[in-house]
Write a protein that holds these residues in place. Sequence first.
Motif, PDB file in Angstrom:
ATOM      1  N   SER A 388       0.833  -1.204   0.000  1.00  0.00           N
ATOM      2  CA  SER A 388       0.000   0.000   0.000  1.00  0.00           C
ATOM      3  C   SER A 388       0.867   1.253   0.000  1.00  0.00           C
ATOM      4  O   SER A 388       0.599   2.209  -0.742  1.00  0.00           O
ATOM      5  N   SER A 409      -7.990  12.289  -2.346  1.00  0.00           N
ATOM      6  CA  SER A 409      -9.441  12.116  -2.416  1.00  0.00           C
ATOM      7  C   SER A 409      -9.906  11.784  -3.829  1.00  0.00           C
ATOM      8  O   SER A 409     -10.773  10.930  -4.026  1.00  0.00           O
ATOM      9  N   SER A 410      -9.299  12.444  -4.819  1.00  0.00           N
ATOM     10  CA  SER A 410      -9.707  12.215  -6.205  1.00  0.00           C
ATOM     11  C   SER A 410      -9.421  10.789  -6.662  1.00  0.00           C
ATOM     12  O   SER A 410     -10.065  10.274  -7.579  1.00  0.00           O
ATOM     13  N   GLN A 411      -8.454  10.151  -6.004  1.00  0.00           N
ATOM     14  CA  GLN A 411      -8.110   8.773  -6.356  1.00  0.00           C
ATOM     15  C   GLN A 411      -8.659   7.763  -5.333  1.00  0.00           C
ATOM     16  O   GLN A 411      -8.288   6.588  -5.370  1.00  0.00           O
ATOM     17  N   SER A 412      -9.525   8.268  -4.426  1.00  0.00           N
ATOM     18  CA  SER A 412     -10.165   7.416  -3.407  1.00  0.00           C
ATOM     19  C   SER A 412      -9.139   6.639  -2.585  1.00  0.00           C
ATOM     20  O   SER A 412      -9.264   5.441  -2.336  1.00  0.00           O
ATOM     21  N   LEU A 413      -8.092   7.371  -2.130  1.00  0.00           N
ATOM     22  CA  LEU A 413      -7.004   6.723  -1.401  1.00  0.00           C
ATOM     23  C   LEU A 413      -7.063   6.969   0.108  1.00  0.00           C
ATOM     24  O   LEU A 413      -6.207   6.453   0.844  1.00  0.00           O
ATOM     25  N   ASP A 414      -8.040   7.723   0.581  1.00  0.00           N
ATOM     26  CA  ASP A 414      -8.065   8.158   1.982  1.00  0.00           C
ATOM     27  C   ASP A 414      -7.984   6.997   2.963  1.00  0.00           C
ATOM     28  O   ASP A 414      -7.381   7.106   4.035  1.00  0.00           O
ATOM     29  N   LYS A 415      -8.617   5.876   2.615  1.00  0.00           N
ATOM     30  CA  LYS A 415      -8.665   4.737   3.532  1.00  0.00           C
ATOM     31  C   LYS A 415      -7.542   3.731   3.291  1.00  0.00           C
ATOM     32  O   LYS A 415      -7.540   2.645   3.881  1.00  0.00           O
ATOM     33  N   SER A 429      -5.753   8.843   5.660  1.00  0.00           N
ATOM     34  CA  SER A 429      -6.525   9.965   6.224  1.00  0.00           C
ATOM     35  C   SER A 429      -5.883  10.474   7.511  1.00  0.00           C
ATOM     36  O   SER A 429      -5.931  11.670   7.815  1.00  0.00           O
TER      37      SER A 429
END
Length: 664
Positions: A388, A409-415, A429
Amino acid sequence: MNHRTVSAFVVTLQIAFLLHFPLSAFAQTNGDALLTVGGKPVDKDELVYLISKGISTDAKTPGISREEFEENLELFINYKLKVREAEAMGLEKTEEFAREFASFKETLIYPYLIKNSLEEGELRKAYSRMQEVVRASHILFQFPPNASTEDSLIVLKMALKVKGEIENGGDINELAVQYSDDPSAKVNKGDLGYFTGLQMVQPFEDAAYTLQAGQVSDPVLTSFGYHIIKVQDRQPNPGQVRVSHILVRFDAKNPTAEENARRKIADIYTEIQKENTVWEDIVKTYSEDPATNQRGGLLPWFGVGSMIPEFEMGAFSLSEIGEVSPPLKTQYGYHILRLEEKKPIDSFEEMEENIRSRILRDSRSGMIQSQVVAIQKARYGYKEDEASVGRLAQALNSSSKENFAAAASSQSLDKAPLFTLQGRTYLLSDLIAYMDGEEISAKFTGGTFDVWFDRFSAEILAQTEEKDIESNNKEYQMLLKEYRDGILLFSLMNQEVWEKGITDSLGQAEFFRKNLDNYQWQNRIEAFLVKVLDPTQAENARKKLQGNGYDQSLIQSFEADYQTNATLAYHTESGVYEYAEHPVLSKIDPQLSYQEIEVDGSLYLVLTGQKIPAGPRKFEESRGLVIRDYQEYLDQSLTDSLKSKYPIQINPQVKEEAFLALNQ
């Protein structure tokens, strides 16, 4: 209030809070605690810890007597009563308390951190190396700009080739002129002179101090490139010297100027050999160093590795104070040196802070931090999600700090997971929240994700270590509690006793009125005392004073005269004194206006005046005493009220265990 104030305040309870009341007055409990204060338990370890700090290690008989133990227990109970009251008043919830306690915690925890033990090791190693000086020569092989891995290998092969030439009989100094990328090699042939610990970059120093005289190193990688090092000599550190010098400059590009300078310095040296020559006069007349020629050529103290080698060797070759060197040449000109002082290397305690600041400024600080993080990761079960983290680095390293959150956020990586530590998984995050709370740092190298990920993980590991120490280190827990309670105690006493005692003028007046018998003057007398310091001046004083009594104009005239003409002849004092206990006036005849007496081998001439019988003081005359006594009264009243407010219960079995623990 600094942390030393709080600590001293707590440890010296027997002075500040000596309130006598019998322990037998307290009820007893069968619980596990030493005692309870208003139902709140207090562990015996806290009492043992505080008393132990006050026991002198130099005492002939170890431990503490039963009487001392009982007295200290009383003091401890008074202390806990006041802390309990401070807690009930909410003093630990104030911003001031939070700010002060946080500041103390930051200081107090440092000795218990992994970082401190590693730093201490580096300090000791550096000081140990400073006991010796090393003379070494080197050849530097630098990398080309933007060097690739292949370029680095080529440089390494060249370094190994030259090392082989040295081992086959080649002269490293001649080879340095041929191969070295160090610009100074053209002048010094790679000879670095003598140096000691912390004067070279760490990898170079580490290599040099592992070699014996005559040995050659493998290629040593530093930020400058690869080095081949040969140690020429190792000697005990001679310490520091202070010299004065005469300088004659010349233009190195002008052979005629150099020859003229050489002749001039030779003539000066001949002049110095003449009898009755004054060094300072010669320096002022001939030295061309404007920074020192008006003060005898005096230079600051210096040790090995602080000056250019030629100058340094000349200075350390001088052995006798006042010894003058023959002329020596450096890049600055020709010098003559005179030895002014010598001293050995300072002790570790004297050098500790200087060594620490130097270590924290060089590459060792980064090495220590890397070791700290590695130990923390192993100790607390840190496990990085390498897959990761690799993906996140690739996706976010090119983003700026300002655009980092939006890019994630645009790549949905926050989690996306980063690492797991003590059962908790930290996500991207969490890193973003950390970045938002941090100021933009100074210049850094590396991708944005890599830099901030390293910072974030180091911060979380540091927090984990602090929590671990706070939860599991008994000594630190006791120290932290001591300071926490000390701050609360100080706040309560300041509010209820000290400030009130100073500002409550009505309370002071009422206390004075009720305790008037404590503020009485004894019999007093006006007196002027002249202590004769110079016996040859006794007759002069006698002529001016004999036959007179206490008189302000006479006193002023006498003091003005001797302070002008015989400053050291007498010591005088005048005023109204309670004379019964006075060391001088207690021995006079109050009925005589002038008399001479001898006390402890000194002659006193004494004039006396009005005699004032014993009687009450005025409030204004007693204000300082009243404030002191009023504060003691407030302190006693506070303690008495707290004893009623918070019942004390003592466990006799645990009390005995505490006594035995202090006498083991």
